[in-house]
Design a protein around this motif. Sequence first.
Motif, mmCIF file in Angstrom:
data_model
loop_
_atom_site.group_PDB
_atom_site.id
_atom_site.type_symbol
_atom_site.label_atom_id
_atom_site.label_comp_id
_atom_site.label_asym_id
_atom_site.label_seq_id
_atom_site.Cartn_x
_atom_site.Cartn_y
_atom_site.Cartn_z
ATOM 1 N N THR A 144 1.012 -1.201 0.000
ATOM 2 C CA THR A 144 0.053 -0.134 0.159
ATOM 3 C C THR A 144 0.759 1.115 -0.080
ATOM 4 N N ARG A 145 0.385 2.132 -0.692
ATOM 5 C CA ARG A 145 1.029 3.604 -0.360
ATOM 6 C C ARG A 145 0.031 4.632 -0.583
ATOM 7 N N GLU A 146 0.349 5.932 -0.132
ATOM 8 C CA GLU A 146 -0.329 6.911 -0.260
ATOM 9 C C GLU A 146 0.111 7.812 -1.436
ATOM 10 N N LEU A 147 -1.243 8.317 -2.135
ATOM 11 C CA LEU A 147 -0.977 9.223 -3.113
ATOM 12 C C LEU A 147 -1.353 10.617 -2.927
ATOM 13 N N SER A 148 -0.637 11.777 -3.406
ATOM 14 C CA SER A 148 -1.150 13.012 -3.182
ATOM 15 C C SER A 148 -2.150 13.529 -4.172
ATOM 16 N N ASN A 149 -2.282 12.806 -5.569
ATOM 17 C CA ASN A 149 -3.518 13.265 -6.235
ATOM 18 C C ASN A 149 -3.577 11.985 -7.244
ATOM 19 N N LEU A 150 -4.731 12.224 -8.013
ATOM 20 C CA LEU A 150 -4.911 11.024 -8.842
ATOM 21 C C LEU A 150 -4.465 11.287 -10.402
ATOM 22 N N ASN A 151 -3.398 12.243 -10.533
ATOM 23 C CA ASN A 151 -2.937 12.358 -11.867
ATOM 24 C C ASN A 151 -2.214 11.337 -12.574
ATOM 25 N N GLN A 152 -1.718 10.458 -11.854
ATOM 26 C CA GLN A 152 -0.982 9.216 -12.536
ATOM 27 C C GLN A 152 -1.717 8.189 -12.593
ATOM 28 N N ILE A 153 -3.134 8.222 -12.412
ATOM 29 C CA ILE A 153 -3.771 7.190 -12.134
ATOM 30 C C ILE A 153 -3.784 6.157 -13.542
ATOM 31 N N THR A 154 -4.165 6.812 -14.668
ATOM 32 C CA THR A 154 -3.887 6.200 -15.961
ATOM 33 C C THR A 154 -2.843 5.337 -16.259
ATOM 34 N N GLN A 155 -1.725 5.859 -15.977
ATOM 35 C CA GLN A 155 -0.433 5.051 -16.121
ATOM 36 C C GLN A 155 -0.651 3.822 -14.726
ATOM 37 N N LEU A 156 -0.877 4.246 -13.693
ATOM 38 C CA LEU A 156 -0.767 3.167 -12.715
ATOM 39 C C LEU A 156 -1.621 1.942 -12.923
ATOM 40 N N LEU A 157 -2.893 2.105 -13.444
ATOM 41 C CA LEU A 157 -3.905 1.084 -13.774
ATOM 42 C C LEU A 157 -3.467 0.494 -15.269
ATOM 43 N N ALA A 158 -2.760 0.925 -15.906
ATOM 44 C CA ALA A 158 -2.124 0.363 -17.128
ATOM 45 C C ALA A 158 -1.428 -0.846 -16.791
ATOM 46 N N ASP A 159 -0.869 -1.234 -15.503
ATOM 47 C CA ASP A 159 -0.288 -2.466 -15.200
ATOM 48 C C ASP A 159 -1.401 -3.443 -15.117
ATOM 49 N N LYS A 160 -1.664 -4.212 -15.838
ATOM 50 C CA LYS A 160 -2.595 -5.318 -15.708
ATOM 51 C C LYS A 160 -2.309 -6.556 -14.938
ATOM 52 N N ASN A 161 -1.113 -6.472 -14.500
ATOM 53 C CA ASN A 161 -0.691 -7.713 -13.668
ATOM 54 C C ASN A 161 -1.285 -7.613 -12.289
ATOM 55 N N PHE A 162 -1.728 -6.383 -11.835
ATOM 56 C CA PHE A 162 -1.912 -6.262 -10.535
ATOM 57 C C PHE A 162 -3.509 -5.622 -10.532
ATOM 58 N N THR A 163 -3.965 -6.184 -9.322
ATOM 59 C CA THR A 163 -5.395 -5.676 -8.928
ATOM 60 C C THR A 163 -5.122 -4.356 -8.063
ATOM 61 N N PHE A 164 -5.834 -3.223 -8.341
ATOM 62 C CA PHE A 164 -5.551 -2.079 -7.524
ATOM 63 C C PHE A 164 -7.016 -1.707 -6.837
ATOM 64 N N TRP A 165 -6.804 -1.304 -5.568
ATOM 65 C CA TRP A 165 -7.809 -0.602 -4.762
ATOM 66 C C TRP A 165 -7.560 0.703 -4.198
ATOM 67 N N ILE A 166 -8.062 1.527 -4.978
ATOM 68 C CA ILE A 166 -7.786 2.972 -4.632
ATOM 69 C C ILE A 166 -8.702 3.491 -3.697
ATOM 70 N N GLU A 167 -8.562 3.719 -2.472
ATOM 71 C CA GLU A 167 -9.315 4.192 -1.428
ATOM 72 C C GLU A 167 -9.130 5.644 -1.057
ATOM 73 N N ILE A 168 -10.164 6.383 -1.306
ATOM 74 C CA ILE A 168 -10.272 7.788 -1.167
ATOM 75 C C ILE A 168 -10.990 8.321 -0.188
ATOM 76 N N LYS A 169 -10.583 8.915 0.929
ATOM 77 C CA LYS A 169 -11.422 9.311 2.162
ATOM 78 C C LYS A 169 -11.163 10.910 2.014
ATOM 79 N N GLY A 170 -12.454 11.488 2.101
ATOM 80 C CA GLY A 170 -12.318 12.902 2.419
ATOM 81 C C GLY A 170 -12.527 13.670 1.050
#
Lengths: 372, 372, 372, 372, 372
Positions: free
Chosen positions: B49-75
Motif C-alpha cells: 500500500t502507499r499514499e498518493l497525493s493526487n490521482l494524476n498518474q492514475i491512468t498510468q498506474l492502472l495500465a499495469d494489468k498484472n495487478f489488481t488495484f484498490w484505490i481508497e479515497i477518504k475525504g
Amino acid sequence: MDKKNKSRKKKQRLKIPKAGSSPGVVYIDENSLKPVITVHKINETTYETRELSNLNQITQLLADKNFTFWIEIKGFGSPELFETLNRELHVNRLILEDITRSYQRPKLEEYDDYVFAVSRMLLLDEDKNLENEQLSFILTDNALITLQENYSDCFGPVIQRLKVGKGNIRVAGSSYIMYALMDIIVDKYFEILSIWSEDLDLLEDRLFDKPDKSFMFDVQLIKRNLINIRRVAWPERDKLNDMLRSDSHLITEQTRPFIRDAYDHCIQIIDIVESLKEISASNIDMYLSIISNRMNEIMKVLTIISSIFIPLTFIAGVYGMNFAKEDPVTHKFMPYNMPELYASHGYLYTMVIMVIIAILQVIYFWRKGWFK
Amino acid sequence: MDKKNKSRKKKQRLKIPKAGSSPGVVYIDENSLKPVITVHKINETTYETRELSNLNQITQLLADKNFTFWIEIKGFGSPELFETLNRELHVNRLILEDITRSYQRPKLEEYDDYVFAVSRMLLLDEDKNLENEQLSFILTDNALITLQENYSDCFGPVIQRLKVGKGNIRVAGSSYIMYALMDIIVDKYFEILSIWSEDLDLLEDRLFDKPDKSFMFDVQLIKRNLINIRRVAWPERDKLNDMLRSDSHLITEQTRPFIRDAYDHCIQIIDIVESLKEISASNIDMYLSIISNRMNEIMKVLTIISSIFIPLTFIAGVYGMNFAKEDPVTHKFMPYNMPELYASHGYLYTMVIMVIIAILQVIYFWRKGWFK
Amino acid sequence: MDKKNKSRKKKQRLKIPKAGSSPGVVYIDENSLKPVITVHKINETTYETRELSNLNQITQLLADKNFTFWIEIKGFGSPELFETLNRELHVNRLILEDITRSYQRPKLEEYDDYVFAVSRMLLLDEDKNLENEQLSFILTDNALITLQENYSDCFGPVIQRLKVGKGNIRVAGSSYIMYALMDIIVDKYFEILSIWSEDLDLLEDRLFDKPDKSFMFDVQLIKRNLINIRRVAWPERDKLNDMLRSDSHLITEQTRPFIRDAYDHCIQIIDIVESLKEISASNIDMYLSIISNRMNEIMKVLTIISSIFIPLTFIAGVYGMNFAKEDPVTHKFMPYNMPELYASHGYLYTMVIMVIIAILQVIYFWRKGWFK
Amino acid sequence: MDKKNKSRKKKQRLKIPKAGSSPGVVYIDENSLKPVITVHKINETTYETRELSNLNQITQLLADKNFTFWIEIKGFGSPELFETLNRELHVNRLILEDITRSYQRPKLEEYDDYVFAVSRMLLLDEDKNLENEQLSFILTDNALITLQENYSDCFGPVIQRLKVGKGNIRVAGSSYIMYALMDIIVDKYFEILSIWSEDLDLLEDRLFDKPDKSFMFDVQLIKRNLINIRRVAWPERDKLNDMLRSDSHLITEQTRPFIRDAYDHCIQIIDIVESLKEISASNIDMYLSIISNRMNEIMKVLTIISSIFIPLTFIAGVYGMNFAKEDPVTHKFMPYNMPELYASHGYLYTMVIMVIIAILQVIYFWRKGWFK
Amino acid sequence: MDKKNKSRKKKQRLKIPKAGSSPGVVYIDENSLKPVITVHKINETTYETRELSNLNQITQLLADKNFTFWIEIKGFGSPELFETLNRELHVNRLILEDITRSYQRPKLEEYDDYVFAVSRMLLLDEDKNLENEQLSFILTDNALITLQENYSDCFGPVIQRLKVGKGNIRVAGSSYIMYALMDIIVDKYFEILSIWSEDLDLLEDRLFDKPDKSFMFDVQLIKRNLINIRRVAWPERDKLNDMLRSDSHLITEQTRPFIRDAYDHCIQIIDIVESLKEISASNIDMYLSIISNRMNEIMKVLTIISSIFIPLTFIAGVYGMNFAKEDPVTHKFMPYNMPELYASHGYLYTMVIMVIIAILQVIYFWRKGWFK
C-alpha cells in the motif's frame, strides 16, 4: 389551538374535482388569471426571452428548427389560447381538458407528434401552507410548452442556468428542459420535506418537556401534509419511470440518464416521507403514553393525599362526637360519654397514633414507588 | 429523560438532501475533509500500500494489468480529485454528483467501462449513535475505487485478509474485493443489530420490574434506529440482487456465489429488523397495559380508603352535630337534642356499627378481587 | 410474573449471527459437540445402520450404487469432517460455512453434483421453550447427508418406517428420504402450533374470569413464538416451492407429488400461524377493554360512595358549627346561634333530609345504569 | 358473559391437523361414521338414486357411458372403501390421505384420468356455531364422486333440480354437477354472512344504547368467525380460478361460464368479509371511545360533587373548632375564641358565603361544558 | 345520537345477496317495478326518443344500421322482458341472472355478439343516504341497452348532450354512449366525495371546539360510506382497465382515449377515498387524545381541590375534637384538654398555617404546570 393554526388547517383541505360536463371541454373559471405567455428562444450561443400576447404565430415561430423553444404559459383566462393549441398544434381536446381541470395526478401520455406530461408543483406560502399546483407539459421536437393556472413558480434556478449557459442545458434540446423543470420541482419537495422534518424535530423536543394539547394538532397537521406529498410523489415516480421506459423519440437518449437521476431523487422522497410518517406515528404514541403517565401522576397525588388524610379526619371526627351521659347525682347532662376523651393524655396519644398512621401510609406508598 | 439521551436523540435525526443546483455538479462543502488517497497494489504474491497525493498518474498506474488495484479515497475536500476522475477515467458527471451528495440509497449502475455502486456503511460511535456513511464504488477491470466523505471505516478485516493472503482475496480480482467490502459492511449491520437486540432485551427486563416514563423514549429510540437500518437494508438487498443478475463482465463469475452469500445475509438482516420491530411493538403494548394496570391499582387504593372512611366520617359528623333543646324547667338550653347521644352505650354501639360497616366493605372489595 | 416465566422469556430471545471473518470458513466453537456419524444403508430388502468414526471412506462407501445411503452427522466439533466433505465430495466452502454458521433461513441451492438444502427444526424442550435448530441436507444421486449441530432430532417416525420397510421409503431413493425428513419437520410445526393453540385457548378462558397482569405477558410470549415460527415457515414454503420447480435430476419425478404435499402442509402452517396471530391480537384488545371496564367500575364505586356521603357530611358539618350569641340578660354566651338547632324536631328533619338526598342520588345513579 | 356464550366460543376454536405418520395413509378414526353410499344415475330423461353397500361394482357401473353418475359417499368408517377407490379407479394414495385428513384448504389437482378438488362446506348448527366440513370431489369423464366425513350437507337444492330436470343440470355432464355443488356451497357462505351481518347490525344498535362488557366478547366472536370464513374463501377463489384456467378436458367448455359465475360470487364473499371486518373494527373503536367517554362522565360527577362540597365542608369544619379563652374575671373558660362565631349574623353570612362559593363553582363547571 | 342519525345509519347497512336457486334464472321480486322502456334513436342529424311497451320488435328496430340506439330499461317487473332479450338478442342466461341479482361488482364480459358490463351508480337521497344501484350494459354494434332496477338515475347531462348534439356524442357510436354513461357515473362519485369531504371538514372544526360523544358516530358514518365507495371504485377501475385493453371490435378505437380519461378519473377517486380515510383515522386519533386530555383536566380539578382542602379539613377536625379533663378542684369536667385551643392566638395561628399550606400546594401544582 390558536386562530392562526385553525386557518392554516382549513387551507390544507383536500381539493376534489367538480364533476365535469362534456369531456374534452376546457374548464375556465371566471376567476381565471389573464394568460402571460413567455417565449424562451434558446440555442448554443444565444438565449433570449420575450412576451407574446397570443399563440397565433406559434406555428411559424416553431418552424425555425435551429432553436429550442420553451413557451411558458401562466394563467388560463382565455379560451382562445386553448383553441389555438388545438388548431395549430393539434393538441387533443381531452388533453386540454386535463390541463384546465387542474386536479390531474402526475402522468405521461405519448402521442405521435407530442408528449403530454403533468407534474405537480408544491410551494409553501408565507404561512407554511402547502400550495399544490399543476404544471402541464407539451413536448414537441424543438419546443416545450408549459402551462400553469397561477403565476407563482419555482423555475428560478433553471432560468439562471439558461442565462449562464453552462452545462448542456442550452444544447440538449426540449426534452432536457422538460427534465430540468421536473427535476427542480422534485428538488422543491426535498426543501419542503426538510422544513417539516425540522418542525417534527421541534415537536419531538416538546415531548421531552411538557407537551400540551396543541401537540396532537401540530403532529396531525404534519402528517396530513406528508399524506399530501405522498399522493404526489408516488405517481410522479411512476411518471418518471414511464419516461425512462418510453420509446418516444421526443425524449432523447441524452436526457435519459438525467431522468434516471430525477427518478432516484423521487424514490428518496418517498423514502423520506415514509420515514417521517413512521416518526410522526411514534411521536403520537409517545404523546399518548405521556398523557397516560400524567394521568397516573395526577391520580397518585390525589390518592396519596386522600389516603393519608381521610382516615385521620375520620379519627378527628370520632373525637368530635358529642356522646353524653346524665350525671346520676346532679341529673345534669355531662358531656362526652367517651372514656378516651378523659384519658389523661388522650389528645397526645391520639395525635401520636395519627402521625403513626400517616407515616405507615407514606412508607407504603414509598415502597410502591409512587414517589418516584 | 436525562440530558444525554436527549442529545443522542438529536443526532439520530433524519438527514434530508438539500435541493441541488445544476445536475452533474460535485457538491463540496467548505468543511469537507482533505482527501487521503491510499493505493493497495495486489497480486497473488505481493500486497503493498502507499499514499498518493493526487490521482494524476492514475491512468498510468492502472495500465499495469498484472495487478489488481484498490484505490481508497477518504475525504472530498478537493474539486480537482473529481475533475481527474472525470478526465482520466471518464466517470460520468452525474455519478460524481451522486458520490458527493452523500444521500444516495444503495444502488448499482452499469456502464460500458465501469460499474458504479453505492453502499451505506453503518457505524456506531462511542455513544451508540448510528453514523450512516455513504461508500461509493467505481469498479473497472483491474481496479476498484472506493470513495467516502469521512475517515472512519470498518475495512480492518478485509485489509487483514489482504495482508495474510489466504483464501482467494488476492487472486479473485477487483470485483471480489468490492464484494468483500460490501460483505464486511453488511456484517457490520449484524453487529449493530445484535447491540440493539441486547438493549431491547434489557428494556424487556425492565417491563418485569417497574418501567418508568423513560421506557417509552428508549423503545422509540430503538425503533427509530431499526427504521433507519431498514431504510438501508432494503435497497442494499435490491442492489445485491442487481449485482447477481447483472450481465456486466466486470462482475466475474467467480465472485457471484459470494455475492449470493452476501445477498442471503442481507435477507437475514431484513428478517431480523422486522422481528425486532415486532418485538418493540409488543413491548410498547405491554408498557401501555402496565400503565393502565398501574392506574387501576392507584384507583383501587383510593377507592378502598375513601369508600371505607367517607361513610364512617359522615356518621362521626352526625354525632358531632349540636342539636339542642330548651329545658322546659330551667329554660336553659340543654345541648344535644339527639336521643342516641344519651343512650347508655351509644358511643360503643356507634363504634361497633362503624367497624361492621368497614368490615362489610372490606369483604365486598375482597370478593371483587381488589386486594390481589 | 413469576421467576420461571422470566427465565423462559430470556431463552426465547432472538439469535443474531455474529459477523463472520473470511467467507467460506467453517465456524466451529470450542463448545461444539463431538460428531456422531451414523450411516443408514438402505435398499428394497435390507436396512442397516452403523456408526462411523470419520468420513474418510465415504467415497468408497457411496460407490456402491445398489444402495441408498443416509449419512446422519450430529455435532460439528471436528474441522476434519468438513475438510473431508470438501475434499471427497467437492462440497463448496461457502456451503460448509452455511452449515456451520447455523443461522441460515430454509433455502435450496442446486449444484451440478449435489443439491444443498436447509431446514429449520423446531423442538420444544421440557419447559415449552422453542429450540430452533438448523438441519442441512446434501443430496447426491444415491446419498443424503444431513448435518446438525446438536444431538436432538425428531426423526423417530422416519427411522421406524425405514425399519418396517412399508411404503416406498426404501425404494424411492435419496430425494424421497430428504422429503420424508423435511415432512416430519413440518409436521412437527403442527404439533407445536397445536400446543400453543391450546395455551391460547386457556388464556382466552381467563378473559372470561378475572385476567390479571400476567395475562399480557403470557399472550405476548405466545405472539413472540408465533413470530418465530412464521420466520421459519415462510422461507420453508419458498424452499419447498423451489424444490417443486427445480429441474435438478437429483430430485426425482416420483418424489415431487410428495413434495407438493409437504408444500400444502406448509401453507396450512402459515395459515394457522396467521389465524393464531389474529386471535392473539383480538385477545389483547379484549384484555385492554377489560382493564378499561374495570377502571370504570372502580371509579363508579368511588363516585357513588363519595357523591352520596360528601354532601351529607357537609350538612352534618354545618350543624356541628359553634355559632353562639351573648345572652342579653345573663351576658353569658349561649351556644349555637343557629335557629335550626333549636327547632323541636330539627335533628329528625335533618336526618330525613339526608336520607332523601341519599335516595335521590341512588335513583340518579340507578337511572344512569351504574349499578349494573 | 353467560355460560352459553362460553360454550359457543369453545367450539369455534381452531382445528390444527395432527402430525401424520407415513404419507399416503388413510386416516380413519375409531369414531368414523359408517359410510353411506348413494348413487345418482342421471341422463336427460331419467334420474334415479339408490344406495350401495360398497364400491366393488363401481367400474362396471361407470362403464355405462350413457349416464352421468354422481356417487355420494358420507362417512369414512371403512378402510376397504379407500382401497377400492385406489384399486378400481386408480386414485392416488396421497389423495386418499388428503380426503381423510380433513384439514385441506380448497384446492384443485389435475391428473390424467381424473380431477381432484376440495371444497369446504360451512354449516351453522342450531347454536349458530360454524361447522367447517371438507367435501372432496373426484371427477372422471362420466362420474363425480363426492366424499365427506359427516352426514350433514347442503345439497338439497341441487338434488331438487336433478329431480325436476329443468335447466341443463341433467345434460351438462359430471363437471356441471361438480360446479353446481361448489356453487351451492359458496351460496351457503352468503347465507351465513348475512346472519352475521345482522348480528353485527344488532351489536351496532347496542352501541347507541348502553353497551355493556359483553359487547366486546360478541364483536370478537363475529370477528373470529369472519377470520374463519376468509381462511376458506381465499383458497376457494384460487381453486375456482384454477378450474377456469385448467386445460383438463374433464372440465367441459360448457361448464366454464358457470364456474366463472361461481368465481364472481366468491370474490363478492371476500369483499363482504373484508367490509364486515372493517365494520367490526369500527365498532370496537366506537365501543372503546364509549368506555372512555363514560369514564369521563363518571369522573365529572365525582369532581363536581367533591369540588363543591369539600371546600364547604372545610368551612363548616373551621367553625366547628373549639378555640376557647379563659375569662379574665371568672377564670372560667369561655368557649369559642373565634370572633366570627359571635358576629351577630355570623351563621347567616357563613351560609351565604357557602352558597356563593357553590354557585361560582357550578358556573365554572357549566362554562367548561361539564353539564352537557 | 339523535333519532335521525340512527335511522340514517340503519340504511347504510351492507346488502348481502341471497343464496340463489338454479343458476341462470332471473330473479324478479314481487316488488319489482313495472319496466319503462325508452328508445333513444340517434344519428348525426337527428335525435329522438320514444317509449316502448315491450321489446318484441327489437330485432327489427336494431336492423336499421344507420342509427345508433340506446335502449333504456328501468324496472324489472316483467319476466317476458328477459325472455325477449334471450330470444331476440341471444343474451346469455347467466348474464340475465347477473342483471337481476343486482349485487354484482363492476365488471366487463366480452362475448362474440355483444359486450356485457356492470357499473354501480351511487346516488344520495335527500337524507344524504347512499343509494348504491346497479346499472347493466349490453353493447352491440349499433345499440346500447342499459338496465336498472329502479327509476332514479343521473343521466341528465348525457341526454342533454344528445339533444344539443355538440361534440361527438351523436356520431361516435354505441360504445361512446356507454363510455359517456360510465363517465357520468364516475363523475357522480366526485360529487358525493366532495359532500363527505365537507362533512369531514365540519367534523374537524368540531375537534377545535368541544367535540361531544356524537363525534365518533359521525366520523364512523363517514368512514363506513368511504368503505362503500372504495368497494365500488376498485372494481370499477379494473373494469375500465379491462375495457382499455379489450380487443372486442365493439369498443371502438375512437372511444378508447375517452375510456382512458374515465380510468384516470377513477384512479383519482380511489386516491381521494384513501386520503379521506386517512384523514378520518387522524380525526379519530385526535378525538381520542382529546378525551384523554379532558380526563386529565377533570382529574386535575378534583386533585387540586381535594389536595388543598382535605388536609385543611383534617386540621379543622382536630381542633373540633372534644378532649376534656376533670378539674382537680371543682371535679367538674373542663372541656378541651388541648393546649393549642387556649393559646392566646391559637385560632389566628391555625388559620395562618392553613393558608400557608394552601399556598404551598398551589405553588406545587403551579410548578407542575397543572394550571395551564
